[in-house]
Write a protein that holds these residues in place. Structure first.
Motif, mmCIF file in Angstrom:
data_model
loop_
_atom_site.group_PDB
_atom_site.id
_atom_site.type_symbol
_atom_site.label_atom_id
_atom_site.label_comp_id
_atom_site.label_asym_id
_atom_site.label_seq_id
_atom_site.Cartn_x
_atom_site.Cartn_y
_atom_site.Cartn_z
ATOM 1 N N VAL A 220 0.812 -1.219 0.000
ATOM 2 C CA VAL A 220 0.000 0.000 0.000
ATOM 3 C C VAL A 220 0.844 1.267 0.000
ATOM 4 C CG1 VAL A 220 -2.019 -1.079 1.061
ATOM 5 C CG2 VAL A 220 -0.197 -0.150 2.523
ATOM 6 N N GLY A 221 2.144 1.113 -0.150
ATOM 7 C CA GLY A 221 3.006 2.274 -0.213
ATOM 8 C C GLY A 221 4.457 1.866 -0.335
ATOM 9 N N TYR A 222 5.297 2.842 -0.657
ATOM 10 C CA TYR A 222 6.728 2.565 -0.773
ATOM 11 C C TYR A 222 7.508 3.851 -0.609
ATOM 12 C CZ TYR A 222 6.438 4.553 -5.479
ATOM 13 O OH TYR A 222 6.230 5.397 -6.540
ATOM 14 N N ALA A 223 8.768 3.698 -0.297
ATOM 15 C CA ALA A 223 9.702 4.820 -0.277
ATOM 16 C C ALA A 223 11.011 4.366 -0.893
ATOM 17 C CB ALA A 223 9.935 5.328 1.137
ATOM 18 N N LEU A 224 11.556 5.186 -1.772
ATOM 19 C CA LEU A 224 12.900 5.015 -2.309
ATOM 20 C C LEU A 224 13.778 6.098 -1.690
ATOM 21 C CD1 LEU A 224 12.190 4.387 -6.103
ATOM 22 C CD2 LEU A 224 12.994 2.706 -4.443
ATOM 23 N N TYR A 225 14.929 5.708 -1.209
ATOM 24 C CA TYR A 225 15.769 6.659 -0.487
ATOM 25 C C TYR A 225 17.213 6.173 -0.499
ATOM 26 C CZ TYR A 225 15.578 3.151 3.204
ATOM 27 O OH TYR A 225 15.685 1.974 3.913
ATOM 28 N N ALA A 226 18.102 7.025 -0.031
ATOM 29 C CA ALA A 226 19.496 6.664 0.196
ATOM 30 C C ALA A 226 19.894 7.212 1.556
ATOM 31 C CB ALA A 226 20.391 7.228 -0.903
ATOM 32 N N VAL A 227 20.952 6.676 2.104
ATOM 33 C CA VAL A 227 21.476 7.155 3.386
ATOM 34 C C VAL A 227 22.899 7.655 3.155
ATOM 35 C CG1 VAL A 227 22.122 6.549 5.743
ATOM 36 C CG2 VAL A 227 20.029 5.598 4.734
ATOM 37 N N LYS A 228 23.145 8.867 3.604
ATOM 38 C CA LYS A 228 24.486 9.437 3.515
ATOM 39 C C LYS A 228 25.095 9.488 4.913
ATOM 40 C CE LYS A 228 27.125 13.380 1.807
ATOM 41 N NZ LYS A 228 27.067 14.709 1.141
ATOM 42 N N PRO A 229 26.021 8.571 5.215
ATOM 43 C CA PRO A 229 26.624 8.570 6.558
ATOM 44 C C PRO A 229 27.547 9.770 6.744
ATOM 45 C CG PRO A 229 26.928 6.457 5.405
ATOM 46 C CD PRO A 229 26.497 7.461 4.387
ATOM 47 N N GLU A 230 27.435 10.415 7.870
ATOM 48 C CA GLU A 230 28.330 11.506 8.234
ATOM 49 C C GLU A 230 28.561 11.452 9.737
ATOM 50 O OE1 GLU A 230 27.922 15.238 5.438
ATOM 51 O OE2 GLU A 230 25.954 14.698 6.190
ATOM 52 N N TRP A 231 29.778 11.828 10.138
ATOM 53 C CA TRP A 231 30.134 11.764 11.556
ATOM 54 C C TRP A 231 30.803 13.070 11.969
ATOM 55 C CZ3 TRP A 231 29.024 7.320 14.377
ATOM 56 C CH2 TRP A 231 28.598 6.223 13.626
ATOM 57 N N SER A 232 30.557 13.447 13.210
ATOM 58 C CA SER A 232 31.283 14.562 13.811
ATOM 59 C C SER A 232 31.909 14.064 15.107
ATOM 60 C CB SER A 232 30.333 15.721 14.105
ATOM 61 O OG SER A 232 29.474 15.398 15.190
ATOM 62 N N TYR A 233 32.598 14.953 15.780
ATOM 63 C CA TYR A 233 33.233 14.564 17.045
ATOM 64 C C TYR A 233 32.206 14.076 18.059
ATOM 65 C CZ TYR A 233 36.183 14.895 21.208
ATOM 66 O OH TYR A 233 36.873 14.620 22.361
ATOM 67 N N THR A 234 30.964 14.572 17.964
ATOM 68 C CA THR A 234 29.932 14.208 18.938
ATOM 69 C C THR A 234 29.123 12.982 18.528
ATOM 70 O OG1 THR A 234 28.387 15.755 17.891
ATOM 71 C CG2 THR A 234 29.699 16.580 19.748
ATOM 72 N N GLY A 235 29.324 12.473 17.316
ATOM 73 C CA GLY A 235 28.600 11.268 16.943
ATOM 74 C C GLY A 235 28.073 11.296 15.523
ATOM 75 N N ALA A 236 27.120 10.405 15.248
ATOM 76 C CA ALA A 236 26.583 10.237 13.902
ATOM 77 C C ALA A 236 25.668 11.396 13.522
ATOM 78 C CB ALA A 236 25.816 8.926 13.821
ATOM 79 N N GLU A 237 25.814 11.876 12.298
ATOM 80 C CA GLU A 237 24.977 12.962 11.780
ATOM 81 C C GLU A 237 24.591 12.665 10.330
ATOM 82 O OE1 GLU A 237 27.091 16.606 12.315
ATOM 83 O OE2 GLU A 237 26.858 16.611 14.501
ATOM 84 N N GLY A 238 24.229 11.418 10.082
ATOM 85 C CA GLY A 238 23.881 11.018 8.724
ATOM 86 C C GLY A 238 22.562 11.619 8.263
ATOM 87 N N SER A 239 22.348 11.549 6.944
ATOM 88 C CA SER A 239 21.128 12.092 6.336
ATOM 89 C C SER A 239 20.416 11.002 5.544
ATOM 90 C CB SER A 239 21.455 13.250 5.392
ATOM 91 O OG SER A 239 22.097 14.307 6.068
ATOM 92 N N VAL A 240 19.096 11.027 5.603
ATOM 93 C CA VAL A 240 18.264 10.209 4.737
ATOM 94 C C VAL A 240 17.860 11.078 3.556
ATOM 95 C CG1 VAL A 240 16.119 8.890 4.551
ATOM 96 C CG2 VAL A 240 17.410 8.873 6.698
ATOM 97 N N LEU A 241 18.171 10.628 2.349
ATOM 98 C CA LEU A 241 17.884 11.391 1.141
ATOM 99 C C LEU A 241 16.676 10.767 0.456
ATOM 100 C CD1 LEU A 241 21.558 11.641 -0.187
ATOM 101 C CD2 LEU A 241 20.414 13.085 1.510
ATOM 102 N N LEU A 242 15.527 11.411 0.578
ATOM 103 C CA LEU A 242 14.302 10.851 0.018
ATOM 104 C C LEU A 242 14.271 11.052 -1.486
ATOM 105 C CD1 LEU A 242 11.504 9.554 0.411
ATOM 106 C CD2 LEU A 242 10.590 11.860 0.720
ATOM 107 N N LYS A 243 14.042 9.970 -2.201
ATOM 108 C CA LYS A 243 13.947 10.024 -3.660
ATOM 109 C C LYS A 243 12.500 9.955 -4.128
ATOM 110 C CE LYS A 243 18.466 9.865 -3.907
ATOM 111 N NZ LYS A 243 19.253 11.049 -4.314
ATOM 112 N N ASP A 244 11.680 9.144 -3.497
ATOM 113 C CA ASP A 244 10.323 8.922 -3.995
ATOM 114 C C ASP A 244 9.509 8.279 -2.879
ATOM 115 O OD1 ASP A 244 8.163 8.725 -5.682
ATOM 116 O OD2 ASP A 244 8.940 7.059 -6.860
#
Length: 409
Positions: A220-244
């Motif tokens: 009944v639904g779907y999402a296409l996306y990618a994950v861009k991992p990023e890190w700083s001194y304080t920890g993970a700061e990744g982004s989810v890049l929504l495509k569809d």
């Protein structure tokens, strides 16, 4: 200067497309992207301008079927791949291609032409109006919480291979098309576009990922996306890049948004293009932390005013006479009487007194229901000649769902 405008021969495609790439900066497309556009190109609907043996201008069209208010799917020319060599600008090449193209669209019986613009100021002089907008946003998932509707926990989410899930995703997409103006019904071959994912264009993000939403075994639904991992001194700061993202009901859609906003090691969801009335904006706890912005999306051109206005439905009764100006396609010029409502419409030539005066560009902007005639009138682009005609027509032309183009072309 002596140039020749002609229909594209398949054997000329590489030179033709190379001219387009050069017009857009000269960075070659990835091989898989170039291959897809080669296969989707409709050569009999593509034209080039040649100066001797050199291609100096390109334009094409795809044979689309576009959703309009009321749910009808209307034959439409998807104008694409427009470019002029930098050495040949200001010589009338673009105008000559637009002239030939719109003449061909009219001869082919398509009442509409649409495009996405690299520069919005270019196409107004050819009668295109901005008919749909898109929202871009970045949801700060460290600060924003989602309030989802009852039943969200009953939706089952399943990770899936993007390519192997094509049939399920396309079935959902096809059911969504009549519900939102501006969406193209995907023709054979276009199901490959959401899968286009050149490695060189990922910018450090993952390959394309997919999650399916299911209820009682039905997708009944779907999402296409990618994950861009990023890190700083304080920890993970990744982004989810929504495509569809598409869903058949609000609950399934909320389940997908909640999933995207809770992926481990990420702190934001980046939205490139969504409808301006998208439901996620009412799920989030703090819209300011999402920084939504709008930009133009789909540009709309009425090639046949009468046929185009008859093709859609109107959300209130309307009976109004338009005085239409259209210098580039003069067959549209003159007075048209539109009568209609929710069940259908008629639009015919008339000698009756005009009640609203506007150009075909404003009709294109208002056509999908996302831009009001009253707003255009406030800018002096529509003139009311009969008291009350503007309000009547503006209400009728509206759409309860904002128009939106889900992908480029």
């Amino acid at each position: 200067m002596t140039t020749e405008l002609r229909v594209l021969d398949p054997g000329e495609w590489d030179d033709w497309y190379g001219t387009l790439e050069l017009a857009f900066g000269g960075v070659p497309d990835a091989p898989e992207e170039r291959r897809l556009w080669r296969e989707l190109t409709e050569h009999d609907r593509s034209i080039g301008v040649w100066d001797g043996e050199r291609c100096v201008g390109t334009a094409g069209a795809f044979t689309f079927r576009l959703s309009v208010p009321g749910g009808a799917i209307v034959p439409t020319a998807g104008v694409t791949m427009v470019g002029v060599a930098a050495t040949h600008r200001r010589r009338g090449i673009l105008t000559s291609m637009m002239r030939r193209q719109l003449d061909d669209v009219r001869a082919g019986g398509e009442p509409l032409a649409v495009l996405t613009a690299s520069e919005p100021e270019i196409y107004g002089r050819f009668g295109y109006g901005i008919g749909a907008y898109a929202t871009r946003a970045v949801i700060d998932t460290t600060r924003v919480r989602l309030s989802v509707p009852d039943g969200t926990d009953e939706v089952v989410l399943r990770q899936a291979d993007p390519a192997k899930s094509t049939a399920e995703r396309e079935a959902v997409y096809a059911r969504r098309v009549p519900a939102r103006p501006g969406m193209p019904a995907r023709q054979p071959g276009w199901e490959r576009l959401p899968l286009l994912d050149p490695e060189g264009e990922r910018g450090g993000a993952s390959p394309r990922q997919c999650v399916l939403a299911e209820r009682d075994g039905e997708v009944v639904g779907y999402a296409l996306y990618a994950v861009k991992p990023e890190w700083s001194y304080t920890g993970a700061e990744g982004s989810v890049l929504l495509k569809d993202l598409e869903a058949l009901d609000p609950v399934a859609e909320a389940a997908l948004w909640r999933f995207l906003c809770s992926i481990d090691l990420t702190s934001s969801v980046r939205i490139h293009s969504r409808p301006v009335d998208d439901g996620w904006q009412h799920l989030v706890s703090d819209i300011r932390r999402c920084a939504p912005t709008q930009r133009d999306g789909l540009h709309v051109r009425l090639v046949d005013v009468g046929a185009a206005l008859e093709a859609r439905r109107y959300q209130a009764p309307v009976d109004v006479v338009f005085e239409v100006a259209d210098a580039f396609c003069p067959w549209n010029e003159g007075r048209w009487r539109l009568t209609g409502g929710r069940e259908g419409a008629r639009c015919t030539r008339t000698e009756e007194a005009a009640e609203l005066a506007l150009s075909v560009r404003e009709l294109g902007a208002a056509y999908l229901g996302g831009v009001s005639l009253t707003s255009l009138a406030a800018a002096g682009r529509v003139r009311e000649l009969r008291a009350g005609a503007l309000l009547e027509a503006s209400v009728a032309f509206g759409s309860p769902v904002a128009p939106w183009l889900p992908h480029g072309f």
